[in-house]
Motif scaffolding. Structure first.
Motif, PDB file in Angstrom:
ATOM      1  N   CYS A 160     -22.888  -4.025  -7.932  1.00  0.00           N
ATOM      2  CA  CYS A 160     -23.927  -3.340  -7.157  1.00  0.00           C
ATOM      3  C   CYS A 160     -23.427  -2.000  -6.609  1.00  0.00           C
ATOM      4  O   CYS A 160     -24.180  -1.031  -6.559  1.00  0.00           O
ATOM      5  CB  CYS A 160     -24.399  -4.229  -6.003  1.00  0.00           C
ATOM      6  SG  CYS A 160     -25.597  -5.465  -6.543  1.00  0.00           S
TER       7      CYS A 160
ATOM      8  N   HIS B 121     -28.361  -1.780  -6.334  1.00  0.00           N
ATOM      9  CA  HIS B 121     -28.967  -3.107  -6.233  1.00  0.00           C
ATOM     10  C   HIS B 121     -30.149  -3.243  -7.191  1.00  0.00           C
ATOM     11  O   HIS B 121     -30.694  -2.250  -7.662  1.00  0.00           O
ATOM     12  CB  HIS B 121     -29.449  -3.341  -4.800  1.00  0.00           C
ATOM     13  CG  HIS B 121     -28.328  -3.321  -3.799  1.00  0.00           C
ATOM     14  ND1 HIS B 121     -27.343  -4.263  -3.760  1.00  0.00           N
ATOM     15  CD2 HIS B 121     -28.042  -2.442  -2.804  1.00  0.00           C
ATOM     16  CE1 HIS B 121     -26.498  -3.986  -2.782  1.00  0.00           C
ATOM     17  NE2 HIS B 121     -26.893  -2.875  -2.190  1.00  0.00           N
TER      18      HIS B 121
ATOM     19  N   CYS C  56     -31.427  -8.182  -2.900  1.00  0.00           N
ATOM     20  CA  CYS C  56     -30.949  -7.814  -4.232  1.00  0.00           C
ATOM     21  C   CYS C  56     -30.788  -9.084  -5.066  1.00  0.00           C
ATOM     22  O   CYS C  56     -30.245 -10.089  -4.607  1.00  0.00           O
ATOM     23  CB  CYS C  56     -29.620  -7.082  -4.105  1.00  0.00           C
ATOM     24  SG  CYS C  56     -28.801  -6.815  -5.661  1.00  0.00           S
TER      25      CYS C  56
ATOM     26  N   ARG D 207     -28.880  -9.508  -7.446  1.00  0.00           N
ATOM     27  CA  ARG D 207     -27.505  -9.714  -7.896  1.00  0.00           C
ATOM     28  C   ARG D 207     -26.613 -10.175  -6.746  1.00  0.00           C
ATOM     29  O   ARG D 207     -26.024 -11.237  -6.801  1.00  0.00           O
ATOM     30  CB  ARG D 207     -26.947  -8.434  -8.527  1.00  0.00           C
ATOM     31  CG  ARG D 207     -25.569  -8.633  -9.122  1.00  0.00           C
ATOM     32  CD  ARG D 207     -25.256  -7.597 -10.183  1.00  0.00           C
ATOM     33  NE  ARG D 207     -25.730  -6.281  -9.796  1.00  0.00           N
ATOM     34  CZ  ARG D 207     -26.294  -5.416 -10.634  1.00  0.00           C
ATOM     35  NH1 ARG D 207     -26.417  -5.713 -11.890  1.00  0.00           N
ATOM     36  NH2 ARG D 207     -26.708  -4.248 -10.215  1.00  0.00           N
ATOM     37  N   CYS D 208     -26.540  -9.369  -5.680  1.00  0.00           N
ATOM     38  CA  CYS D 208     -25.580  -9.692  -4.622  1.00  0.00           C
ATOM     39  C   CYS D 208     -26.213 -10.441  -3.454  1.00  0.00           C
ATOM     40  O   CYS D 208     -25.512 -11.000  -2.615  1.00  0.00           O
ATOM     41  CB  CYS D 208     -24.877  -8.426  -4.132  1.00  0.00           C
ATOM     42  SG  CYS D 208     -25.967  -7.277  -3.287  1.00  0.00           S
TER      43      CYS D 208
HETATM   44 ZN   LIG Z   1     -26.905  -5.879  -4.883  1.00  0.00          ZN
END
Ligand SMILES: [Zn+2]
Length: 261
Positions: free
Chosen positions: A11, A16, A42, A44-45
């Protein structure tokens, strides 16, 4: 233990990934309002990122964002891709050199003999018999190769280089066919590499062999090729179970509803 946070690492490099699902219950779990404006989790994270979502639609159509282990695997695949790219280019250069040599064998032989004569006084001075040294013998032997043999060698090298380059592109893009190609092609050349070692041991050869064995085993096991550990079904299930949106979906929906879906 030293542990890399692959999600945050990615990220921080690429930014993000936020997504607004149309399902209200799911949407509520990903969205929040602050004094600075709307924030979205986000995919992903898991951190909240300020600003409008990057995309929206049904949760089922949300991009499957590689997270955690999948990101680490992608990193390893790309390392292998770069290694194969370099090897492919190097082998193309060697194939080109062999092809050039096949076309000008006589000229090169003349050039070689002339230079050997020029160097003779120098090597004589050091009591080194260059003319009958193993190096000179090896080179001289290569002058006796038939033109057609050299062309076959150049062609085989070129074909091998092309396989390496195709592997490189596919691995970089994280394609499953490239993982199969890499495992099959690499394993096919392992006996040859082992045979090479019985003739002449060098650090580069040993490292290449070890890297290739490790790559084959790692791809086979972690990518569940040839039906290993549940095969492609288990692999896809693992990828999806790591998706934040699907974790949220499972958390936000009663168990019975998830099962019937
Ligand atoms: Zn992220």
């Amino acid at each position: 233990m030293f542990k890399i946070d692959w999600n945050r690492r990615t990220c921080s490099k690429r930014g993000h990934v936020t997504y607004a699902p149309t399902e209200p219950a799911l949407r509520a779990r990903l969205e929040a309002h602050t004094e600075l404006g709307e924030v979205w989790r986000c995919l992903r994270c898991g951190d909240f990122a300020l600003g409008a979502p990057h995309g929206s639609g049904p949760a089922g159509q949300a991009p499957l964002v590689p997270r955690g282990k999948a990101l680490r695997d992608l990193f390893i695949l790309r390392f292998l891709a770069i290694e194969r790219l370099f090897r492919g280019v190097l082998i193309i250069l060697i194939a080109w050199a062999v092809w050039k040599f096949s076309n000008s064998q006589d000229a090169v032989r003349e050039f070689f003999d002339q230079n050997l004569t020029v160097l003779k006084p120098v090597t004589d001075h050091f009591h080194y018999d260059l003319e009958h040294s193993p190096i000179a013998d090896t080179i001289r032997k290569s002058f006796d190769y038939k033109h057609s043999t050299l062309l076959i060698v150049a062609g085989a090298l070129l074909a091998y280089a092309l396989i390496e380059l195709v592997e490189a592109v596919g691995l970089w893009l994280g394609r499953r066919w490239a993982e199969y190609l890499t495992v099959v092609a690499t394993a096919a050349f392992l006996p040859l590499e082992g045979y090479e070692l019985t003739h002449h041991v060098s650090a580069v050869k040993v490292c290449t062999l070890l890297l290739n064995v490790a790559a084959v085993v790692w791809i086979l096991v972690s990518k569940r090729l040839f039906g290993l550990r549940g095969g492609v079904v288990a692999f896809e299930a693992e990828r999806h179970s790591a998706s934040l949106l699907e974790v949220e979906q499972a958390a936000g929906t009663p168990r019975a509803a998830v099962k019937s879906a």
